[in-house]
Design a protein around this motif. Structure first.
Motif, short mmCIF file in Angstrom:
data_model
loop_
_atom_site.label_atom_id
_atom_site.label_comp_id
_atom_site.label_asym_id
_atom_site.label_seq_id
_atom_site.Cartn_x
_atom_site.Cartn_y
_atom_site.Cartn_z
N ASP A 80 1.88 0.58 7.05
CA ASP A 80 2.71 0.91 5.89
C ASP A 80 2.25 0.13 4.65
O ASP A 80 2.38 -1.09 4.60
CB ASP A 80 4.17 0.56 6.23
CG ASP A 80 5.15 0.95 5.15
OD1 ASP A 80 4.73 1.48 4.11
OD2 ASP A 80 6.35 0.70 5.35
N ASP A 81 1.74 0.85 3.67
CA ASP A 81 1.28 0.21 2.43
C ASP A 81 2.42 -0.47 1.69
O ASP A 81 2.22 -1.52 1.07
CB ASP A 81 0.60 1.23 1.51
CG ASP A 81 -0.73 1.70 2.05
OD1 ASP A 81 -1.33 0.98 2.88
OD2 ASP A 81 -1.17 2.79 1.65
N GLU A 82 3.60 0.09 1.76
CA GLU A 82 4.77 -0.51 1.10
C GLU A 82 5.11 -1.87 1.71
O GLU A 82 5.39 -2.83 1.00
CB GLU A 82 5.98 0.43 1.19
CG GLU A 82 7.20 -0.08 0.45
CD GLU A 82 6.99 -0.21 -1.05
OE1 GLU A 82 7.63 -1.10 -1.65
OE2 GLU A 82 6.20 0.56 -1.63
N LEU A 83 5.05 -1.96 3.04
CA LEU A 83 5.29 -3.24 3.70
C LEU A 83 4.23 -4.26 3.29
O LEU A 83 4.54 -5.42 3.05
CB LEU A 83 5.31 -3.07 5.22
CG LEU A 83 5.50 -4.35 6.03
CD1 LEU A 83 6.83 -5.02 5.71
CD2 LEU A 83 5.39 -4.04 7.52
N SER A 84 3.01 -3.82 3.19
CA SER A 84 1.92 -4.70 2.77
C SER A 84 2.16 -5.24 1.37
O SER A 84 2.02 -6.45 1.11
CB SER A 84 0.60 -3.92 2.82
OG SER A 84 -0.47 -4.73 2.43
N ARG A 85 2.55 -4.36 0.45
CA ARG A 85 2.84 -4.80 -0.93
C ARG A 85 4.05 -5.72 -0.98
O ARG A 85 4.08 -6.70 -1.73
CB ARG A 85 3.04 -3.58 -1.83
CG ARG A 85 1.75 -2.86 -2.19
CD ARG A 85 1.96 -1.79 -3.25
NE ARG A 85 2.83 -0.72 -2.81
CZ ARG A 85 2.43 0.35 -2.12
NH1 ARG A 85 1.17 0.49 -1.80
NH2 ARG A 85 3.29 1.28 -1.77
N THR A 86 5.06 -5.41 -0.18
CA THR A 86 6.26 -6.25 -0.14
C THR A 86 5.92 -7.64 0.38
O THR A 86 6.39 -8.64 -0.17
CB THR A 86 7.34 -5.59 0.74
OG1 THR A 86 7.67 -4.31 0.19
CG2 THR A 86 8.59 -6.45 0.82
N ALA A 87 5.11 -7.71 1.40
CA ALA A 87 4.71 -9.01 1.96
C ALA A 87 3.98 -9.84 0.90
O ALA A 87 4.23 -11.03 0.75
CB ALA A 87 3.82 -8.80 3.19
N GLU A 88 3.11 -9.19 0.15
CA GLU A 88 2.38 -9.87 -0.91
C GLU A 88 3.34 -10.34 -2.01
O GLU A 88 3.22 -11.45 -2.54
CB GLU A 88 1.32 -8.95 -1.49
CG GLU A 88 0.32 -9.64 -2.35
CD GLU A 88 -0.88 -8.75 -2.68
OE1 GLU A 88 -1.71 -9.21 -3.47
OE2 GLU A 88 -0.98 -7.62 -2.15
N ALA A 89 4.32 -9.51 -2.35
CA ALA A 89 5.30 -9.87 -3.38
C ALA A 89 6.17 -11.04 -2.94
O ALA A 89 6.51 -11.91 -3.75
CB ALA A 89 6.17 -8.66 -3.72
N VAL A 90 6.54 -11.07 -1.66
CA VAL A 90 7.35 -12.18 -1.17
C VAL A 90 6.57 -13.49 -1.26
O VAL A 90 7.12 -14.52 -1.68
CB VAL A 90 7.85 -11.92 0.27
CG1 VAL A 90 8.52 -13.15 0.85
CG2 VAL A 90 8.81 -10.74 0.30
N LEU A 91 5.29 -13.45 -0.93
CA LEU A 91 4.47 -14.66 -1.07
C LEU A 91 4.42 -15.12 -2.53
O LEU A 91 4.56 -16.30 -2.82
CB LEU A 91 3.06 -14.43 -0.53
CG LEU A 91 2.09 -15.61 -0.65
CD1 LEU A 91 2.62 -16.86 0.04
CD2 LEU A 91 0.72 -15.23 -0.10
N ALA A 92 4.28 -14.17 -3.44
CA ALA A 92 4.26 -14.52 -4.87
C ALA A 92 5.61 -15.10 -5.31
O ALA A 92 5.66 -16.07 -6.08
CB ALA A 92 3.92 -13.30 -5.71
#
Length: 154
Positions: free
Chosen positions: A106-118
């Protein structure tokens, strides 16, 4: 002549039975291999998501501690020591993020994971206590939401 025909029919029946048995066994083997691959991928995702969530929590905790070292008097620990530990934990979180990104469908999960790290990284970039407290709550909730979303891919 009848014996030859009967013999031929028996051989043909045996061959047909063997062929059907082989086809059935091959399908069963293919299903077993497919199940094994899916289960291995599920286990890898579970591990990746868990490691990432743990790395985020450790990194967040370190940044919170660093914030207190920099903004509260007297600092409970040398800020430089805590900063180095935070950098190491950020690296661990980034490595875990890369694994999540490679394993998630899931690309959305991938982007969300990156956003949470930020967002976790931004915890340290606050000067006021109310803004700091708000970011702490936001990042805690974001990590919980990420875990909840990741569970859907297991």
């Amino acid at each position: 002549m009848e014996t030859i025909i009967a013999s031929g029919i028996a051989v043909l029946g045996t061959l047909l039975g063997s062929g059907l048995t082989l086809a059935y066994q091959q399908r069963a083997t293919d299903r077993t291999h497919a199940f094994t691959r899916r289960e291995k991928l599920r286990q890898e995702r579970l591990d990746a998501y868990s490691v990432f969530a743990g790395a985020l929590l450790n990194y967040r905790r370190s940044l919170v501690h660093l914030w207190f070292c920099e903004h509260e008097q007297p600092p409970p620990e040398d800020p430089d020591t805590v900063r180095v530990r935070a950098y190491d934990l950020r690296s661990a979180a980034q490595e875990a993020l890369f694994r999540v990104q490679m394993l998630t469908p899931d690309d959305e999960l991938s982007r969300t994971a990156e956003a949470v790290l930020a967002d976790v990284t931004a915890v340290l970039k606050t000067d006021s206590r109310p803004e700091f407290d708000a970011r702490r709550v936001r990042t805690r909730d974001a990590i919980a939401l990420l875990i909840s979303t990741a569970k859907q891919h297991l």
